[in-house]
Design a protein around this motif. Structure first.
Motif, PDB file in Angstrom:
ATOM      1  N   TYR A  36       0.851  -1.187   0.000  1.00 23.50           N
ATOM      2  CA  TYR A  36       0.000   0.000   0.000  1.00 23.50           C
ATOM      3  C   TYR A  36       0.888   1.239   0.000  1.00 23.50           C
ATOM      4  CZ  TYR A  36      -4.009  -2.890   1.293  1.00 23.50           C
ATOM      5  OH  TYR A  36      -5.007  -3.825   1.305  1.00 23.50           O
ATOM      6  N   ARG A  37       0.400   2.302  -0.611  1.00 27.21           N
ATOM      7  CA  ARG A  37       1.116   3.566  -0.524  1.00 27.21           C
ATOM      8  C   ARG A  37       1.091   4.033   0.932  1.00 27.21           C
ATOM      9  NH1 ARG A  37      -1.643   4.097  -5.628  1.00 27.21           N
ATOM     10  NH2 ARG A  37      -0.292   4.988  -7.229  1.00 27.21           N
ATOM     11  N   ALA A  38       2.217   4.524   1.413  1.00 27.59           N
ATOM     12  CA  ALA A  38       2.317   5.001   2.798  1.00 27.59           C
ATOM     13  C   ALA A  38       2.681   6.484   2.781  1.00 27.59           C
ATOM     14  CB  ALA A  38       3.362   4.194   3.558  1.00 27.59           C
ATOM     15  N   TYR A  39       1.699   7.336   3.054  1.00 26.97           N
ATOM     16  CA  TYR A  39       1.893   8.778   3.035  1.00 26.97           C
ATOM     17  C   TYR A  39       2.207   9.282   4.432  1.00 26.97           C
ATOM     18  CZ  TYR A  39      -0.238   8.474  -1.558  1.00 26.97           C
ATOM     19  OH  TYR A  39      -0.503   8.165  -2.853  1.00 26.97           O
ATOM     20  N   GLY A  40       3.023  10.319   4.473  1.00 24.88           N
ATOM     21  CA  GLY A  40       3.401  10.905   5.756  1.00 24.88           C
ATOM     22  C   GLY A  40       2.953  12.349   5.877  1.00 24.88           C
ATOM     23  N   ALA A  41       3.425  12.986   6.922  1.00 28.36           N
ATOM     24  CA  ALA A  41       3.058  14.376   7.210  1.00 28.36           C
ATOM     25  C   ALA A  41       3.482  15.313   6.080  1.00 28.36           C
ATOM     26  CB  ALA A  41       3.677  14.810   8.528  1.00 28.36           C
ATOM     27  N   ASP A  42       4.624  15.048   5.451  1.00 29.71           N
ATOM     28  CA  ASP A  42       5.077  15.897   4.342  1.00 29.71           C
ATOM     29  C   ASP A  42       4.109  15.826   3.164  1.00 29.71           C
ATOM     30  OD1 ASP A  42       7.279  16.672   5.797  1.00 29.71           O
ATOM     31  OD2 ASP A  42       8.688  15.372   4.734  1.00 29.71           O
ATOM     32  N   HIS A  43       3.604  14.635   2.887  1.00 33.52           N
ATOM     33  CA  HIS A  43       2.624  14.483   1.807  1.00 33.52           C
ATOM     34  C   HIS A  43       1.341  15.247   2.134  1.00 33.52           C
ATOM     35  CE1 HIS A  43       5.122  10.853   0.937  1.00 33.52           C
ATOM     36  NE2 HIS A  43       4.920  11.281  -0.305  1.00 33.52           N
TER      37      HIS A  43
END
Length: 129
Positions: A36-43
């Protein structure tokens, strides 16, 4: 977070997020062990920036330029002002166009004979030739 969570957090459609990734506005995220795509705070922050800029009517090219400029916080903000001023000119032009459109529609409504369709000024104005 997964793409659906990012979509909900920013009010952005999943397809739009994927488009932003393909167009280079949003960095491709890492992947989880389940792929799965794992997005963070920067995204989240970058996508929120993009959404706000789009809400203000900036084009994708303008958003790209604003993102590039925002990545170098030490630069003078003259280039940002230039982009914003160009957008303001565009907004003013749209407002003028909409004001003229409103005037025309209002005039057609005022001319309405309130009789039959055969006498309808609005239908006449919409009909070709």
């Amino acid at each position: 977070m997964k793409i659906g969570e990012l979509a909900r957090a920013t009010g952005t459609k999943v397809e739009t997020i994927r488009f932003y990734e393909k167009s280079g506005l949003l960095a491709a995220p890492g992947r989880t062990s389940g792929n799965y795509r794992a997005y963070g705070a920067d995204h989240l922050a970058r996508l929120s920036f993009i959404r706000r800029a789009r809400d203000l009517g900036f084009s994708l090219d303008q958003v790209r330029a604003l993102l590039d400029l925002s990545d170098d916080r030490a630069r003078p903000c003259g280039a940002v002002d230039e982009i914003a001023r160009a957008q303001l000119v565009s907004v003013d032009r749209k407002i003028a166009d909409l004001t003229a459109l409103r005037r025309e529609l209002s005039s057609l409504i005022d001319q309405c004979g309130r009789g039959t369709i055969a006498d309808c000024r609005i239908i006449d104005a919409l009909a070709p030739g």
